[in-house]
Design an enzyme around this catalytic site. Structure first.
Site, PDB file in Angstrom:
ATOM      1  N   ARG A  51       0.590  -1.245   0.038  1.00  0.00           N
ATOM      2  CA  ARG A  51      -0.105   0.067  -0.025  1.00  0.00           C
ATOM      3  C   ARG A  51       0.637   1.414   0.109  1.00  0.00           C
ATOM      4  O   ARG A  51       0.719   2.104  -0.890  1.00  0.00           O
ATOM      5  CB  ARG A  51      -0.782   0.015   1.096  1.00  0.00           C
ATOM      6  N   THR A  52       1.690   1.230   0.809  1.00  0.00           N
ATOM      7  CA  THR A  52       2.477   2.647   1.186  1.00  0.00           C
ATOM      8  C   THR A  52       3.277   2.929  -0.106  1.00  0.00           C
ATOM      9  O   THR A  52       3.161   4.336  -0.713  1.00  0.00           O
ATOM     10  CB  THR A  52       3.348   2.689   2.461  1.00  0.00           C
ATOM     11  N   LYS A  80      25.576  -3.331  -0.024  1.00  0.00           N
ATOM     12  CA  LYS A  80      27.193  -3.151  -0.076  1.00  0.00           C
ATOM     13  C   LYS A  80      27.838  -2.496   1.260  1.00  0.00           C
ATOM     14  O   LYS A  80      28.768  -2.115   1.559  1.00  0.00           O
ATOM     15  CB  LYS A  80      27.843  -2.513  -1.138  1.00  0.00           C
ATOM     16  N   ARG A 101      10.900   3.965   3.680  1.00  0.00           N
ATOM     17  CA  ARG A 101      10.826   3.058   4.721  1.00  0.00           C
ATOM     18  C   ARG A 101      11.793   2.259   5.224  1.00  0.00           C
ATOM     19  O   ARG A 101      12.589   1.864   4.124  1.00  0.00           O
ATOM     20  CB  ARG A 101       9.466   2.050   4.157  1.00  0.00           C
ATOM     21  N   HIS A 129       4.561   5.899  11.721  1.00  0.00           N
ATOM     22  CA  HIS A 129       4.051   5.519  10.356  1.00  0.00           C
ATOM     23  C   HIS A 129       3.138   6.686  10.138  1.00  0.00           C
ATOM     24  O   HIS A 129       1.995   6.527  10.061  1.00  0.00           O
ATOM     25  CB  HIS A 129       3.344   4.511  10.183  1.00  0.00           C
TER      26      HIS A 129
HETATM   27  N1   CP Z   1      -0.368  -0.105   6.044  1.00  0.00           N
HETATM   28  C1   CP Z   1       0.868  -0.092   5.271  1.00  0.00           C
HETATM   29  O1   CP Z   1       1.664   0.185   5.717  1.00  0.00           O
HETATM   30  O2   CP Z   1       0.836  -1.146   4.262  1.00  0.00           O
HETATM   31  P1   CP Z   1       1.956  -1.554   3.640  1.00  0.00           P
HETATM   32  O3   CP Z   1       2.924  -2.456   4.472  1.00  0.00           O
HETATM   33  O4   CP Z   1       1.590  -2.731   2.564  1.00  0.00           O
HETATM   34  O5   CP Z   1       2.768  -0.471   2.934  1.00  0.00           O
END
Ligand code: CP
Length: 361
Positions: A51-52, A80, A101, A129
């Site tokens: 999603r993100t 590396k 991320r 998040h």
């Molecule tokens: N909600 C969420 O962060 O989903 P993903 O891990 O798929 O990005």
């Protein structure tokens, strides 16, 4: 520099302004179709995501911009041994904005201090998040018509659930909020969230093990997955993984207007039968995430600047020579050159916490 590392960098007015922009994007998508022409978003995903990452990419494409990046750290020079700081400096030469991320807590903060372009935290370990929170806020607003006067239940992994930590923090911006924290003892909300967020802001909360008992009082039920990837002990994961399963019978205990949210992915904590219930909002939440990420990109690139006042920056004492972070999930524990910084979180009790991961000194 405009970054979004922690949701508390946004004031209540800025959160509402982002919601307004997202609602305008929903109503008038063509108006925004070329807003980010010639702008590039880099998605640096050192940890899996559906999603993100894809909603950030879809958001930038819908704004007329382009995307580049990687979705597997193994294909980047991190494999590396390149540091987060060096990676950020390099990407700053190619892109206009970064969504990152990383499994290590504090990694996006390190990136934001080095990239020279805006950095968005797209999830750092079990810490924060903030853009999931933007999706959550728009969903609550669209479903309930308000962000005040709500009883919100969080259920599942409240210890490592970064979406939980960010949403609890954001909701302290609103009034009349009460939290019901439903988890096994081992996965309770971290003490820094209780002390620094709930107690400090006088937010009423209740800790319970029983989803059934909590159900009738909730306006929002925020389900979460027990995250296998956060456990070092597989036996403990196996013992806890089925702690809570929301099914049609439990939904009968809930208010007629309750909304069920889940950041997804789910494993088995919401039975598929619940998807048909009009109170199940988790797929709407996915769509809302794209609109809020569009609104955020516009804001951080200064393309749609609003009038909302920024969140007041708290002046806290930071020390660099007193402590070393011992949290194995913190970025400072795997990248030796990062200076360990600790903020004085509670001057009365002299509690210091790591600037990157909130771990107590
Ligand atoms: N909600 C969420 O962060 O989903 P993903 O891990 O798929 O990005």
């Amino acid at each position: 520099m405009n970054n979004l590392i922690d949701i508390m960098q946004l004031s209540k007015e800025e959160l509402l302004e982002l919601i307004d922009t997202a609602l305008d994007i929903i109503a008038n998508p063509d108006k925004y179709a070329e807003s980010c022409k010639r702008k590039k978003l880099a998605t640096l995903f050192f940890e899996p995501s559906t999603r993100t990452r894809l909603s950030f990419e879809a958001a930038m494409l819908e704004l007329g911009g382009s995307v580049l990046g990687f979705s597997d750290a193994g294909t980047s020079s991190a494999s590396k041994g390149e540091s987060v700081a060096d990676t950020a400096k390099v990407i700053g030469c190619y892109a206009d904005i970064i969504a990152m991320r990383h499994p290590k807590e504090g990694a996006p903060l390190v990136a934001s201090r080095n990239a020279g372009i805006p950095v968005i935290n797209a999830g750092d370990g079990g810490h924060n998040h903030p853009t999931q929170t933007l999706a959550d806020l728009l969903t609550i607003y669209r479903e309930m018509g308000r962000l005040d006067d709500l009883t919100i239940g969080f259920c599942g992994d409240l210890k490592y659930g970064r979406t939980v930590h960010s949403l609890i923090s954001a909701m302290t911006r609103f009034t009349g909020i009460k939290f019901v924290l439903i988890s096994p003892k081992e996965l309770e909300v971290p003490s820094y969230m209780i002390e620094d967020v709930l107690v400090k802001n006088n937010i009423p909360y209740e800790i319970t093990r029983s989803l059934e008992e909590a159900m009738p009082s909730l306006d929002i039920l925020y389900m979460t997955r027990i995250q296998k990837e956060r456990f070092t002990d597989e036996a403990e994961y196996n013992r806890l993984k089925d702690s809570y399963i929301l099914d049609a019978d439990k939904m009968k205990l809930a208010k007629e207007k309750m909304a069920v949210l889940h950041p997804l992915p789910r494993v088995n904590e919401i039975s598929v039968a619940v998807d048909k219930d009009p109170r199940a909002c988790y797929f709407k939440q996915v769509r809302n995430g794209k609109y809020m990420r569009e609104a955020l990109i516009l804001k951080l690139l200064g393309i749609k600047a609003g009038n909302a006042a920024h969140a007041e920056e708290q002046t806290v004492e930071v020390v660099t020579d007193k402590f070393k972070c011992t949290n194995p999930r913190c970025i400072t524990c795997c990248e030796q050159e990062i200076v360990h910084e600790f903020k004085l979180a509670d001057p009365e009790k002299m509690v210091y916490r790591c600037v990157y991961c909130e771990h107590e000194a």
